[in-house]
Design an enzyme around this catalytic site. Structure first.
Site, mmCIF file in Angstrom:
data_model
loop_
_atom_site.group_PDB
_atom_site.id
_atom_site.type_symbol
_atom_site.label_atom_id
_atom_site.label_comp_id
_atom_site.label_asym_id
_atom_site.label_seq_id
_atom_site.Cartn_x
_atom_site.Cartn_y
_atom_site.Cartn_z
ATOM 1 N N ALA A 103 45.875 31.547 47.508
ATOM 2 C CA ALA A 103 46.197 32.839 48.128
ATOM 3 C C ALA A 103 46.909 33.757 47.150
ATOM 4 O O ALA A 103 48.069 33.547 46.792
ATOM 5 C CB ALA A 103 47.066 32.608 49.366
ATOM 6 N N ASP B 262 39.775 32.754 35.555
ATOM 7 C CA ASP B 262 38.879 32.642 34.389
ATOM 8 C C ASP B 262 38.077 31.342 34.471
ATOM 9 O O ASP B 262 36.910 31.282 34.084
ATOM 10 C CB ASP B 262 39.689 32.618 33.080
ATOM 11 C CG ASP B 262 40.188 33.999 32.687
ATOM 12 O OD1 ASP B 262 39.705 35.001 33.243
ATOM 13 O OD2 ASP B 262 41.081 34.065 31.808
ATOM 14 N N GLN C 176 12.179 41.682 50.970
ATOM 15 C CA GLN C 176 11.107 42.681 50.820
ATOM 16 C C GLN C 176 9.730 42.010 50.784
ATOM 17 O O GLN C 176 8.793 42.454 51.442
ATOM 18 C CB GLN C 176 11.344 43.482 49.525
ATOM 19 C CG GLN C 176 10.398 44.630 49.311
ATOM 20 C CD GLN C 176 10.637 45.763 50.305
ATOM 21 O OE1 GLN C 176 11.737 45.902 50.830
ATOM 22 N NE2 GLN C 176 9.614 46.548 50.578
ATOM 23 N N GLY D 225 8.527 41.063 54.127
ATOM 24 C CA GLY D 225 8.305 42.162 55.072
ATOM 25 C C GLY D 225 9.124 42.009 56.339
ATOM 26 O O GLY D 225 10.274 41.592 56.306
ATOM 27 N N GLU E 199 36.738 36.922 43.892
ATOM 28 C CA GLU E 199 37.200 36.355 42.607
ATOM 29 C C GLU E 199 37.035 37.351 41.459
ATOM 30 O O GLU E 199 36.650 37.002 40.347
ATOM 31 C CB GLU E 199 36.540 35.004 42.327
ATOM 32 C CG GLU E 199 37.040 33.956 43.313
ATOM 33 C CD GLU E 199 36.800 32.528 42.900
ATOM 34 O OE1 GLU E 199 36.797 32.248 41.695
ATOM 35 O OE2 GLU E 199 36.643 31.685 43.796
HETATM 36 N N1 CAA Z 1 44.537 35.198 31.245
HETATM 37 C C1 CAA Z 1 45.836 35.131 30.945
HETATM 38 N N2 CAA Z 1 46.682 36.184 31.125
HETATM 39 C C2 CAA Z 1 46.167 37.310 31.634
HETATM 40 C C3 CAA Z 1 44.795 37.435 31.972
HETATM 41 C C4 CAA Z 1 43.973 36.336 31.755
HETATM 42 N N3 CAA Z 1 42.675 36.384 32.047
HETATM 43 N N4 CAA Z 1 44.585 38.676 32.455
HETATM 44 C C5 CAA Z 1 45.758 39.318 32.412
HETATM 45 N N5 CAA Z 1 46.706 38.479 31.919
HETATM 46 C C6 CAA Z 1 48.115 38.785 31.696
HETATM 47 C C7 CAA Z 1 48.274 39.909 30.709
HETATM 48 O O1 CAA Z 1 48.312 39.438 29.373
HETATM 49 C C8 CAA Z 1 49.603 40.489 31.107
HETATM 50 O O2 CAA Z 1 50.645 39.682 30.617
HETATM 51 P P1 CAA Z 1 52.014 40.341 30.089
HETATM 52 O O3 CAA Z 1 52.797 40.661 31.312
HETATM 53 O O4 CAA Z 1 52.624 39.305 29.233
HETATM 54 O O5 CAA Z 1 51.601 41.572 29.317
HETATM 55 C C9 CAA Z 1 49.600 40.336 32.620
HETATM 56 O O6 CAA Z 1 48.694 39.261 32.907
HETATM 57 C C10 CAA Z 1 49.149 41.575 33.340
HETATM 58 O O7 CAA Z 1 47.905 41.924 32.757
HETATM 59 P P2 CAA Z 1 47.261 43.351 32.878
HETATM 60 O O8 CAA Z 1 48.305 44.397 32.558
HETATM 61 O O9 CAA Z 1 45.964 43.391 32.134
HETATM 62 O O10 CAA Z 1 46.970 43.354 34.415
HETATM 63 P P3 CAA Z 1 46.774 44.542 35.406
HETATM 64 O O11 CAA Z 1 47.996 44.700 36.216
HETATM 65 O O12 CAA Z 1 46.146 45.732 34.762
HETATM 66 O O13 CAA Z 1 45.710 43.835 36.361
HETATM 67 C C11 CAA Z 1 43.846 42.398 36.575
HETATM 68 C C12 CAA Z 1 44.384 43.677 35.992
HETATM 69 C C13 CAA Z 1 44.658 41.874 37.746
HETATM 70 C C14 CAA Z 1 43.787 41.370 35.486
HETATM 71 C C15 CAA Z 1 42.458 42.763 37.113
HETATM 72 O O14 CAA Z 1 41.657 43.148 36.044
HETATM 73 C C16 CAA Z 1 41.774 41.621 37.794
HETATM 74 O O15 CAA Z 1 41.300 40.675 37.207
HETATM 75 N N6 CAA Z 1 41.624 41.761 39.119
HETATM 76 C C17 CAA Z 1 40.865 40.814 39.884
HETATM 77 C C18 CAA Z 1 41.746 40.047 40.796
HETATM 78 C C19 CAA Z 1 40.987 38.878 41.341
HETATM 79 O O16 CAA Z 1 40.155 38.262 40.685
HETATM 80 N N7 CAA Z 1 41.283 38.530 42.580
HETATM 81 C C20 CAA Z 1 40.621 37.408 43.169
HETATM 82 C C21 CAA Z 1 41.405 36.887 44.332
HETATM 83 S S1 CAA Z 1 41.056 35.211 44.693
HETATM 84 C C22 CAA Z 1 39.583 35.168 45.484
HETATM 85 O O17 CAA Z 1 38.856 36.105 45.597
HETATM 86 C C23 CAA Z 1 39.230 33.813 45.967
HETATM 87 C C24 CAA Z 1 38.475 33.698 47.227
HETATM 88 O O18 CAA Z 1 38.795 34.191 48.272
HETATM 89 C C25 CAA Z 1 37.331 32.789 47.257
#
Ligand code: CAA
Length: 385
Positions: free
Chosen positions: A123, A239, A336, A339, A363
């Protein structure tokens, strides 16, 4: 194409296909129509040891990786991705614990998750925090004896069904993303209830609810890893899990392609099966090509995760984006090709089209993930300048 799967990987894939065809296929339309959680099927997946594949051997798992999880997701989703996501959400809810949790927490929870007797959930999302995941407001305030959780999580897969929840909450509001922590919360903890149960376009066999925390006391030992690292752990988790969403999409696309093929093979128009029409053959060839390209990218990205590489953000995002767009396109084309029949609930294509849509959204929406890919491109370019 030959992806040179090992004998063990082939066995896992075949087992998942057998469960999908024998147990899920006969009831998938009913589960979808009634928005019914597949309790008995999940028990069977558990007794077939498929939950063990993503848990390390020392916690009664089989210690397999992302590729094996993708193979199971592909096969379950080929028949019903609504059921498949109930399985995968348990992996999503467990990875943070597996990767960063204390020995004590892992021993306490992982064996039951491996057996499939207790499901997990993850969550992060809230009404204020979707793509902008760092905008969460749920707080975990340090008090005597643990952390007091307050807030509401939204759109949580396996909500209400899972027994073990990994919650991302702010332990230090002033630090934003750097003030978040991950905590394990058990289902019957006082102060933890379930809010709105969502009614969805697709994946309707899965349960999606709010999680509501009101002065919910979580023991200090339930914090996963270091306080303050919750957001980074969540990003790393996503990731790692995105190839699995791609595999879900791949399975949907494969199922839709097969269903459309069978239909045009049997359907006679203008005195000949539709399959004999060049325009139909052209569409099928395009669909099959897209599905195979998605499979190649999913397997490659999953293998990259399993290699232990650190820089998996870009490849996992690409795999999820590509496969989910393919699933949407192929499932829509399958409707499609069939039909009027394709539009009706007597055939599985319309369900696959509805199910495909969420893979472009959850995600990480494909839009926010394209941002992530572009950011990696920029970083790479900057390093060479
Ligand atoms: N790996 C490691 N660290 C990461 C990272 C990654 N992939 N992405 C960002 N970070 C770190 C950054 O380095 C940064 O660290 P510092 O504070 O040290 O600088 C910090 O996290 C914040 O990074 P950003 O400033 O880039 O982040 P942001 O506030 O601009 O947010 C984001 C951008 C949240 C990364 C956005 O691009 C994102 O990925 N959003 C998607 C959210 C998501 O996937 N939600 C899914 C919910 S779960 C789900 O859907 C499951 C389900 O129900 C089945």
């Amino acid at each position: 194409m030959n992806y040179f799967l090992t004998d063990e990987q082939k066995t896992i894939k075949e087992l998942a296909r057998k469960i999908a065809e024998e147990r899920i296929l006969p009831v998938r339309a009913e589960l979808d129509e009634n928005e019914e959680f597949p309790t008995e099927i999940i028990k069977e997946i558990g007794s077939s040891d498929l939950f063990r594949i993503f848990v390390p051997e020392e916690y009664e798992g089989l210690g397999y990786g992302c590729l094996e999880l993708c193979l199971v997701m592909e096969e379950l989703s080929r028949v019903c991705s609504g059921v498949a996501i109930c399985f995968a959400a348990s992996a999503l809810g467990s990875y943070t614990l597996m990767d960063h949790g204390s020995e004590e927490l892992k021993r306490k929870y992982l064996p039951d998750i491996a057996a499939g007797t207790r499901l997990a959930a993850f969550a992060l999302t809230e009404s204020t925090a979707g793509s902008d995941a760092s905008a969460i407001r749920t707080t975990a305030e340090k008090v005597e004896g643990g952390y007091l959780l307050n807030g509401t999580k939204q759109f949580i897969t396996n909500g209400g069904i899972a027994d073990i929840y990994t919650i991302i909450a702010l332990t230090d509001k002033s630090k934003g993303a750097r003030g978040a922590s991950a905590l394990i919360v058990e289902k019957d903890t006082p102060g933890f209830t379930f809010g709105k149960k969502e009614k969805k376009l697709g994946i309707r066999a899965s349960s999606t609810t709010e999680l509501v925390f009101r002065n919910c006391l979580v023991p200090e030992e339930n914090v996963i890893g270091k306080p303050g690292m919750g957001f980074i752990m969540a990003m790393k988790l996503l990731d790692k899990s995105r190839p699995g969403v791609g595999a879900q999409a791949l399975g949907i696309a494969q199922g839709a392609l097969e269903a459309a093929y069978d239909y045009v093979h049997d359907r006679v128009q203008f005195g000949t099966p539709l399959l004999n029409q060049p325009v139909v053959q052209n569409m099928l060839a395009e669909m099959a090509t897209q599905v195979e390209a998605a499979r190649a990218l999913i397997y490659a990205s999953a293998r990259f995760v399993d290699s232990g590489a650190k820089n998996i953000t870009e490849s996992s995002a690409m795999a999820k984006i590509f496969a989910s767009d393919v699933a949407m396109k192929v499932a829509t084309d399958a409707v499609q090709l069939c039909g009027g029949a394709g539009y009706m609930k007597d055939y599985p294509m319309e369900k696959m089209m509805r199910d495909a849509k969420i893979t472009q959204i959850y995600e990480g929406s494909n839009q926010v993930l394209r941002d992530a890919v572009a950011a990696e491109l920029r970083k790479r370019k900057a390093r060479t300048e």
